[in-house]
Scaffold this motif. Sequence first.
Motif, PDB file in Angstrom:
ATOM      1  N   LYS A 293       0.837  -1.208   0.000  1.00 46.73           N
ATOM      2  CA  LYS A 293       0.000   0.000   0.000  1.00 46.73           C
ATOM      3  C   LYS A 293       0.873   1.259   0.000  1.00 46.73           C
ATOM      4  CE  LYS A 293      -4.528  -1.390   1.466  1.00 46.73           C
ATOM      5  NZ  LYS A 293      -4.531  -2.817   1.315  1.00 46.73           N
ATOM      6  N   ILE A 294       1.983   1.201   0.727  1.00 49.18           N
ATOM      7  CA  ILE A 294       2.867   2.379   0.835  1.00 49.18           C
ATOM      8  C   ILE A 294       3.490   2.667  -0.530  1.00 49.18           C
ATOM      9  CG2 ILE A 294       4.944   3.330   1.969  1.00 49.18           C
ATOM     10  CD1 ILE A 294       4.137   1.315   4.322  1.00 49.18           C
ATOM     11  N   LYS A 295       3.988   1.627  -1.141  1.00 50.83           N
ATOM     12  CA  LYS A 295       4.610   1.768  -2.463  1.00 50.83           C
ATOM     13  C   LYS A 295       3.602   2.315  -3.468  1.00 50.83           C
ATOM     14  CE  LYS A 295       7.589  -1.061  -5.392  1.00 50.83           C
ATOM     15  NZ  LYS A 295       7.950  -2.423  -5.732  1.00 50.83           N
ATOM     16  N   ASP A 296       2.363   1.849  -3.328  1.00 49.88           N
ATOM     17  CA  ASP A 296       1.327   2.255  -4.269  1.00 49.88           C
ATOM     18  C   ASP A 296       0.878   3.691  -4.021  1.00 49.88           C
ATOM     19  OD1 ASP A 296      -0.170   0.938  -6.482  1.00 49.88           O
ATOM     20  OD2 ASP A 296      -1.852   1.795  -5.358  1.00 49.88           O
ATOM     21  N   MET A 297       1.039   4.160  -2.758  1.00 53.61           N
ATOM     22  CA  MET A 297       0.672   5.546  -2.444  1.00 53.61           C
ATOM     23  C   MET A 297       1.665   6.484  -3.136  1.00 53.61           C
ATOM     24  SD  MET A 297      -1.018   6.283   1.172  1.00 53.61           S
ATOM     25  CE  MET A 297       0.365   6.163   2.201  1.00 53.61           C
ATOM     26  N   ILE A 298       2.937   6.082  -3.115  1.00 54.23           N
ATOM     27  CA  ILE A 298       3.981   6.905  -3.741  1.00 54.23           C
ATOM     28  C   ILE A 298       3.870   6.831  -5.264  1.00 54.23           C
ATOM     29  CG2 ILE A 298       6.505   7.265  -3.919  1.00 54.23           C
ATOM     30  CD1 ILE A 298       6.578   5.672  -1.136  1.00 54.23           C
ATOM     31  N   ASN A 299       3.692   5.603  -5.755  1.00 51.85           N
ATOM     32  CA  ASN A 299       3.625   5.413  -7.200  1.00 51.85           C
ATOM     33  C   ASN A 299       2.384   4.588  -7.551  1.00 51.85           C
ATOM     34  OD1 ASN A 299       4.273   5.124  -9.916  1.00 51.85           O
ATOM     35  ND2 ASN A 299       5.682   3.426  -9.542  1.00 51.85           N
ATOM     36  N   PRO A 300       1.220   5.263  -7.654  1.00 49.74           N
ATOM     37  CA  PRO A 300      -0.007   4.485  -7.882  1.00 49.74           C
ATOM     38  C   PRO A 300      -0.066   3.868  -9.276  1.00 49.74           C
ATOM     39  CG  PRO A 300      -0.492   6.837  -7.840  1.00 49.74           C
ATOM     40  CD  PRO A 300       0.967   6.705  -7.603  1.00 49.74           C
ATOM     41  N   ILE A 301      -0.505   2.642  -9.313  1.00 55.93           N
ATOM     42  CA  ILE A 301      -0.710   1.995 -10.620  1.00 55.93           C
ATOM     43  C   ILE A 301      -2.165   1.530 -10.721  1.00 55.93           C
ATOM     44  CG2 ILE A 301       1.688   1.269 -11.041  1.00 55.93           C
ATOM     45  CD1 ILE A 301       0.566  -1.628 -10.308  1.00 55.93           C
ATOM     46  N   ARG A 302      -2.625   1.436 -11.953  1.00 50.78           N
ATOM     47  CA  ARG A 302      -4.037   1.123 -12.159  1.00 50.78           C
ATOM     48  C   ARG A 302      -4.282  -0.356 -12.401  1.00 50.78           C
ATOM     49  NH1 ARG A 302      -5.950   5.969 -16.171  1.00 50.78           N
ATOM     50  NH2 ARG A 302      -5.349   7.655 -14.762  1.00 50.78           N
ATOM     51  N   SER A 303      -5.332  -0.863 -11.792  1.00 51.71           N
ATOM     52  CA  SER A 303      -5.810  -2.206 -12.147  1.00 51.71           C
ATOM     53  C   SER A 303      -6.368  -2.072 -13.557  1.00 51.71           C
ATOM     54  CB  SER A 303      -6.913  -2.634 -11.187  1.00 51.71           C
ATOM     55  OG  SER A 303      -6.395  -2.796  -9.897  1.00 51.71           O
ATOM     56  N   SER A 304      -6.393  -3.160 -14.289  1.00 52.07           N
ATOM     57  CA  SER A 304      -6.856  -3.037 -15.672  1.00 52.07           C
ATOM     58  C   SER A 304      -7.571  -4.299 -16.139  1.00 52.07           C
ATOM     59  CB  SER A 304      -5.677  -2.722 -16.593  1.00 52.07           C
ATOM     60  OG  SER A 304      -4.785  -3.813 -16.625  1.00 52.07           O
ATOM     61  N   ALA A 305      -8.223  -4.180 -17.276  1.00 51.88           N
ATOM     62  CA  ALA A 305      -8.935  -5.324 -17.853  1.00 51.88           C
ATOM     63  C   ALA A 305      -8.840  -5.254 -19.359  1.00 51.88           C
ATOM     64  CB  ALA A 305     -10.391  -5.297 -17.415  1.00 51.88           C
ATOM     65  N   LYS A 306      -8.470  -6.364 -19.951  1.00 53.24           N
ATOM     66  CA  LYS A 306      -8.351  -6.453 -21.414  1.00 53.24           C
ATOM     67  C   LYS A 306      -8.557  -7.908 -21.800  1.00 53.24           C
ATOM     68  CE  LYS A 306      -4.975  -5.572 -25.059  1.00 53.24           C
ATOM     69  NZ  LYS A 306      -4.113  -6.711 -25.297  1.00 53.24           N
ATOM     70  N   SER A 307      -9.249  -8.108 -22.910  1.00 58.05           N
ATOM     71  CA  SER A 307      -9.546  -9.467 -23.359  1.00 58.05           C
ATOM     72  C   SER A 307     -10.330 -10.180 -22.245  1.00 58.05           C
ATOM     73  CB  SER A 307      -8.232 -10.165 -23.710  1.00 58.05           C
ATOM     74  OG  SER A 307      -8.435 -11.456 -24.178  1.00 58.05           O
ATOM     75  N   ASN A 308      -9.954 -11.396 -21.883  1.00 55.99           N
ATOM     76  CA  ASN A 308     -10.641 -12.064 -20.761  1.00 55.99           C
ATOM     77  C   ASN A 308      -9.747 -12.090 -19.518  1.00 55.99           C
ATOM     78  OD1 ASN A 308      -8.787 -13.863 -21.798  1.00 55.99           O
ATOM     79  ND2 ASN A 308     -10.035 -15.679 -21.442  1.00 55.99           N
ATOM     80  N   ILE A 309      -8.874 -11.082 -19.441  1.00 54.29           N
ATOM     81  CA  ILE A 309      -7.918 -11.028 -18.328  1.00 54.29           C
ATOM     82  C   ILE A 309      -8.103  -9.743 -17.511  1.00 54.29           C
ATOM     83  CG2 ILE A 309      -5.482 -11.183 -17.680  1.00 54.29           C
ATOM     84  CD1 ILE A 309      -4.890 -12.338 -20.459  1.00 54.29           C
ATOM     85  N   ALA A 310      -8.276  -9.912 -16.200  1.00 49.45           N
ATOM     86  CA  ALA A 310      -8.318  -8.762 -15.284  1.00 49.45           C
ATOM     87  C   ALA A 310      -7.019  -8.754 -14.502  1.00 49.45           C
ATOM     88  CB  ALA A 310      -9.506  -8.891 -14.350  1.00 49.45           C
ATOM     89  N   LYS A 311      -6.394  -7.582 -14.445  1.00 47.78           N
ATOM     90  CA  LYS A 311      -5.131  -7.484 -13.708  1.00 47.78           C
ATOM     91  C   LYS A 311      -5.360  -6.583 -12.502  1.00 47.78           C
ATOM     92  CE  LYS A 311      -4.424  -7.409 -17.917  1.00 47.78           C
ATOM     93  NZ  LYS A 311      -4.206  -6.840 -19.220  1.00 47.78           N
ATOM     94  N   ILE A 312      -5.153  -7.140 -11.336  1.00 45.07           N
ATOM     95  CA  ILE A 312      -5.556  -6.449 -10.112  1.00 45.07           C
ATOM     96  C   ILE A 312      -4.350  -6.006  -9.292  1.00 45.07           C
ATOM     97  CG2 ILE A 312      -6.956  -6.671  -7.987  1.00 45.07           C
ATOM     98  CD1 ILE A 312      -8.588  -6.913 -10.672  1.00 45.07           C
ATOM     99  N   ASN A 313      -4.338  -4.710  -8.967  1.00 47.14           N
ATOM    100  CA  ASN A 313      -3.345  -4.176  -8.054  1.00 47.14           C
ATOM    101  C   ASN A 313      -3.842  -4.486  -6.647  1.00 47.14           C
ATOM    102  OD1 ASN A 313      -1.798  -2.586  -6.398  1.00 47.14           O
ATOM    103  ND2 ASN A 313      -2.207  -0.662  -7.454  1.00 47.14           N
ATOM    104  N   THR A 314      -3.136  -5.338  -5.922  1.00 42.92           N
ATOM    105  CA  THR A 314      -3.637  -5.782  -4.608  1.00 42.92           C
ATOM    106  C   THR A 314      -3.644  -4.660  -3.566  1.00 42.92           C
ATOM    107  OG1 THR A 314      -1.443  -6.581  -4.018  1.00 42.92           O
ATOM    108  CG2 THR A 314      -2.972  -8.201  -4.919  1.00 42.92           C
TER     109      THR A 314
END
Lengths: 385, 200
Positions: free
Chosen positions: A265-286
């Motif tokens: 969570k700390i790393k993501d606060m500094i450098n936020p990345i987006r969860s995404s979805a494409k094709s039949n794949i969802a990529k989740i930022n935990t």
Amino acid sequence: MKKSQITGRPLFYSLIIISAILILTVGVKQIKESSLKAKEIEKITYYTTLKNLIQKQALKSFGKLNEKTIMLPKGIEKICFIDRTKNISPFTNCNLNEEIKKYGDKNIFFEPFNKFEPIYIENFKLDESENPLCLKTFRSTVKLSLKSMGNYTLISTLKPSDKTSDCIPLLYNSPYNNSVDIVFLGYGYKNKDTYRKDVKEYIELFLETEPFKSNKEKINFYMIEDFSSIECEIKSWIKCNEFKAKTLASNCPNDYIIILVDRSKIKDMINPIRSSAKSNIAKINTADKNTVVLHEFGHIFGNLADEYVDEKYYSRINFDPRDYPNCDTTPCSKWSLVPNTSCFKGCSLSKYRRATKNSIMRSLTVNSFGPLNEGVLKERLDLYG
Amino acid sequence: MVALKTIIKKNILLIIGLILIPAIHTEAVCNKVFVINLNYNQGSITYKNKIIKCGFPPDYKIQPEEGYRLELMSPEDKVVYSIKFEVPLKAYTDEVNSYMLSGGLLILNQTDFALVLPYYENAKNIVIYNQNNEKILSINLTEEKPSMRKQSFIWVLLILIITIFIMLLLYRHKKKKYTKTTAETPLQRYPPFYPPNYPG
């Protein structure tokens, strides 16, 4: 020297060369054969030890547990036990399935399957939850837990990390060819336990949310633990190599793929990345709120559009609400017959309309898709089961 | 001479046979899939690579009404399997700021994508049609097997060429030596020996 002698020379030399090659080939073959024979004797010795161990354990007093390290012939990477009296999972080892069919009278298989013949040893059983039981070897040894059950030995392992499985079914409700099969993969996890815990949490979330909650018998969940071959690029959003992800996911039935990308969570606060979805794949930022998995799944499974408004993004593309079931223009005739819906301003772009004030497709403050989206997802779920 | 030729022939055949034995290899057939790697760029689809592995294909229960069509063809040009698919040009990217979402949809004009398809032993090729029913891509599925055989034949050929080459070299070397010895007279080879009291 006679002419016939000159012309005969090349033939003489060629005969010498061919004979030399033949002698060499036959020699190598002989050496190989004798080393194979030695290996065969070695194998028989190992298999007899294993057989004696299992059979002796069965004769011991009921419930007696014994942990043994078994030596195996060199080159064996995995040993797989199967109990033909119980259901055999087709997901543990894909290549093993065919071997089981091919050798109907054998119950112990060795990987690589094409190099080692399977064997049959009687007097052992497996727990149904670990049938087949595939264990990886370490320096040609494998650790077994042998429990005497009166007239047979129950084989298991005391070290769960030794167990290998191409695909782990976590919730198997209906046959895979007639259900929504969701497979979880991981990326960036240093700890497998954290990954297992995360997967469990996301599955629970699915099962708590409508319409999945009332249709759980149509959904199967699987997990792949060895995801070292996955390649993802983490920039402003998560992008993964689709070919590699799908190749790995095909170890399990895979209608939909969810890749969990481990982020602090700390790393993501500094450098936020987006969860995404494409094709039949969802990529989740935990690091994101976990309901984001439902939002992304709404995109890939239900073709649902974002109900939040982001003029900056959506004004750049030719967004057409006709392509999505949950966005419309006034007076929202698409869902006029759906109870408990309205015509709220804003659906991807502020000029379009949505059916509910709030839903998972708009923000993560709620845990509901809303009546319209639930109906859309249910319609798709009804194609299964 | 004829007997010698037959022996040579037999030996050569034996060598070829011995070399070919390991190349004849049967592989176990199980739940296999084709994983096809493709690229889409400004309207055209190109084939990158594929693998055949043990696994499970998706059931493709949800297919677009309009879209690309993929067909697995048999050697008799019969369709053994067919699906409709969309090229994944939509990428949703969602930023979560506490509980609020922002971000949106990216429309890509080029992307790599993959399809997992059931494996058919008799499938000859994969054909892809666009929305207008025009054939845009054909992927040959039979190319892998012959290439394996080709390799083993290359091996045999290489060995044969080397053997012939060595034979030729030896023959030439011997021939040279022979012509040299026949051209030289015994006098040239051995300088004349004159006894000390020889006149002149």
